[in-house]
Structure formats: C-alpha cells, structure tokens
Design a protein around this motif. Structure first.
Motif, mmCIF file in Angstrom:
data_model
loop_
_atom_site.group_PDB
_atom_site.id
_atom_site.type_symbol
_atom_site.label_atom_id
_atom_site.label_comp_id
_atom_site.label_asym_id
_atom_site.label_seq_id
_atom_site.Cartn_x
_atom_site.Cartn_y
_atom_site.Cartn_z
ATOM 1 N N VAL A 178 0.877 -1.165 0.000
ATOM 2 C CA VAL A 178 0.000 0.000 0.000
ATOM 3 C C VAL A 178 0.917 1.217 0.000
ATOM 4 C CG1 VAL A 178 -1.739 1.321 1.272
ATOM 5 C CG2 VAL A 178 -1.805 -1.181 1.318
ATOM 6 N N ILE A 179 0.682 2.154 -0.927
ATOM 7 C CA ILE A 179 1.477 3.383 -0.977
ATOM 8 C C ILE A 179 0.704 4.478 -0.251
ATOM 9 C CG2 ILE A 179 2.606 5.088 -2.450
ATOM 10 C CD1 ILE A 179 2.527 2.975 -4.707
ATOM 11 N N LEU A 180 1.352 5.100 0.720
ATOM 12 C CA LEU A 180 0.735 6.202 1.458
ATOM 13 C C LEU A 180 1.496 7.494 1.182
ATOM 14 C CD1 LEU A 180 -0.024 4.864 5.062
ATOM 15 C CD2 LEU A 180 -1.606 5.175 3.155
ATOM 16 N N VAL B 227 -0.149 17.363 -3.085
ATOM 17 C CA VAL B 227 -0.624 16.264 -3.931
ATOM 18 C C VAL B 227 -1.088 16.798 -5.283
ATOM 19 C CG1 VAL B 227 -2.366 14.440 -4.166
ATOM 20 C CG2 VAL B 227 -1.225 14.789 -1.972
ATOM 21 N N ASP B 228 -1.697 17.985 -5.281
ATOM 22 C CA ASP B 228 -2.157 18.600 -6.529
ATOM 23 C C ASP B 228 -1.011 18.857 -7.505
ATOM 24 O OD1 ASP B 228 -4.776 18.541 -5.698
ATOM 25 O OD2 ASP B 228 -4.837 20.654 -5.080
ATOM 26 N N ALA C 243 -1.262 5.940 -4.993
ATOM 27 C CA ALA C 243 -1.021 6.337 -3.602
ATOM 28 C C ALA C 243 -2.320 6.777 -2.946
ATOM 29 C CB ALA C 243 -0.002 7.464 -3.539
ATOM 30 N N LYS C 244 -2.461 6.414 -1.676
ATOM 31 C CA LYS C 244 -3.575 6.869 -0.843
ATOM 32 C C LYS C 244 -3.064 8.060 -0.050
ATOM 33 C CE LYS C 244 -6.540 5.258 2.973
ATOM 34 N NZ LYS C 244 -7.787 5.785 2.471
ATOM 35 N N ASN C 245 -3.764 9.192 -0.129
ATOM 36 C CA ASN C 245 -3.326 10.395 0.576
ATOM 37 C C ASN C 245 -3.991 10.503 1.940
ATOM 38 O OD1 ASN C 245 -4.119 13.767 0.706
ATOM 39 N ND2 ASN C 245 -2.007 13.078 0.798
ATOM 40 N N GLU D 10 -7.629 7.670 10.303
ATOM 41 C CA GLU D 10 -7.497 6.946 9.034
ATOM 42 C C GLU D 10 -6.480 5.804 9.151
ATOM 43 O OE1 GLU D 10 -9.331 7.217 6.168
ATOM 44 O OE2 GLU D 10 -10.551 8.529 7.422
ATOM 45 N N ILE D 11 -5.373 6.046 9.844
ATOM 46 C CA ILE D 11 -4.353 5.015 10.029
ATOM 47 C C ILE D 11 -4.923 3.831 10.806
ATOM 48 C CG2 ILE D 11 -2.140 4.496 11.174
ATOM 49 C CD1 ILE D 11 -1.895 6.114 8.514
#
Length: 103
Positions: free
Chosen positions: A20-22, A30-31, A38-40, A52-53
């Motif tokens: 999983v890419i964080l 991110v923009d 990737a999950k932001n 979220e974690i």
C-alpha cells in the motif's frame, strides 16, 4: 521502519503483492503530482490522520512518502508504535522521486 532509497523503494514495491502506498503530504502538495495508486492521508491533520491510520489493515506493507522524507519517517514511526510491522520510508521523498508520477 526501514529507510529505502529511490531504487530500493521502487524495486521492493514492484515485487510486493501486499503493498500500500501512502502519501502523507498536504492536498496542495498532492495537486502538484503524486506517485500512482497512492492513498493520501495528510499527516498535518493529526486527528484525522490517526483515525485513518487506525482503519488500515496491519498485515499490509506500507510504502510511505512525503515531500522530503521527514514527515513520512514520522508517519512510519507512529505506525510502528501502533503495531504495523512493515513500514518503508522513501528517503528524499517526492522531491527526489525519479519514477512514474501523476499530476
């Protein structure tokens, strides 16, 4: 937490079926571009970040990056303390990333 350089991170990620890419950067960062898939989760939003974690499965391998590698190292340490076994920090962060990018 393991600190991986660009080549190690990319090579290990490619062969890890449990990855999983964080991306722990801000929405504005991110923009400007991100690593595909990737999950932001913005580490600056501390309460939201922790919530979220806590929802993430602990049996996955987490490849974590930020702009320079400092926030992602902090995220790795926090996740390690929460019982995550496989956390990998991208040394140099997105600023030095030479792999595939999405904008």
């Amino acid at each position: 937490m393991k600190e991986l350089n660009q080549e190690e991170w990319r090579a290990q990620l490619e062969k890890d079926d449990n990855a999983v890419i964080l991306d722990v950067r801000t929405e504005e960062e991110v923009d400007e571009g991100y690593i595909p898939n990737a999950k932001n989760i913005d580490i600056y939003k501390a309460q939201e970040f922790m919530e979220e974690i806590e929802k993430l499965p602990k049996d996955k391998s987490y490849y974590i990056y930020c702009r320079s590698g400092k926030r992602s190292a902090q995220a790795c340490m926090m996740m390690d303390q929460m019982g995550f076994d496989e956390t990998y920090n991208l040394a140099g962060g997105f600023m030095e990333w030479q792999g595939e990018k999405t904008s």
